[in-house]
Design an enzyme around this catalytic site. Sequence first.
Site, PDB file in Angstrom:
ATOM      1  N   THR A  23       6.410  13.548   2.616  1.00 39.12           N
ATOM      2  CA  THR A  23       7.146  12.437   2.006  1.00 39.12           C
ATOM      3  C   THR A  23       8.387  12.905   1.253  1.00 39.12           C
ATOM      4  O   THR A  23       9.166  12.073   0.797  1.00 39.12           O
ATOM      5  CB  THR A  23       6.244  11.658   1.027  1.00 39.12           C
ATOM      6  N   LYS A  24       8.546  14.222   1.100  1.00 38.75           N
ATOM      7  CA  LYS A  24       9.696  14.784   0.384  1.00 38.75           C
ATOM      8  C   LYS A  24      10.311  15.900   1.209  1.00 38.75           C
ATOM      9  O   LYS A  24       9.636  16.506   2.056  1.00 38.75           O
ATOM     10  CB  LYS A  24       9.277  15.327  -0.987  1.00 38.75           C
ATOM     11  N   HIS A  80       9.616  -0.762   7.827  1.00 39.55           N
ATOM     12  CA  HIS A  80       9.718  -2.222   7.858  1.00 39.55           C
ATOM     13  C   HIS A  80       9.969  -2.762   6.449  1.00 39.55           C
ATOM     14  O   HIS A  80       9.361  -2.304   5.478  1.00 39.55           O
ATOM     15  CB  HIS A  80       8.428  -2.840   8.405  1.00 39.55           C
TER      16      HIS A  80
END
Length: 218
Positions: free
Chosen positions: A176-177, A124
């Site tokens: 996240t990677k 978002h």
Amino acid sequence: MSALRNKINNNPGLKQFLHRLLVPKDDYRPRWWVRNLFNPLFSIKKGKRASIRRSARMDILPKHSFYMGDYAIIEDYAVVNNILGDVILGNNALIGLRCTVIGPVEIGNDVLLAQNIVLSGQNHGYEDINTSIREQKSITKKITIKDRAWIGANAVVVAGVTIGTHSIVAAGSVVTKDVPDFCIVGGNPAKIIRQYSHDSKEWERAKKQIIEGAAKVS
């Protein structure tokens, strides 16, 4: 079909009108007739003996693709959503109990997703502090899960991440990677724990320079 989709996407008024036909205002789930009449005939494409369990929630719209390869399975209470991007499952892919998959997501062949996993290719917008986050534009980045990967229970994979071939995400991890091929990652944020050596033919403990190098590449 792609030409028609492009024409609709380039016409905001037409796009909004068609969206309201498919999804009620201020709701996220497609209308009953879309879920039960239109999608089984036109939007949900399945290979040989692919299976969607009865209790799975399929928020599928024709504006993006949805496809399951041969023998792929979506288990009970899973949620699959292609409203903002394609969702593609390869042959023998398994989406476990209570998983959430929000496109754009591409899952390869022989991929295992355990229970309660979240793969979300959507974020978002939040930058405008004078507008609620709910009303700001969504941002999408494709998640790619390559062949033979295994993701443990309660893991989260964020938008834009690629999980490499035959790599493993430990239970409860937040990825996240990007994860290279033939690696085991774990933690929050997930880091490389082990990596397969084609020289020794064993899964070896990751060296510090490998972990730091992966972070720089990602």
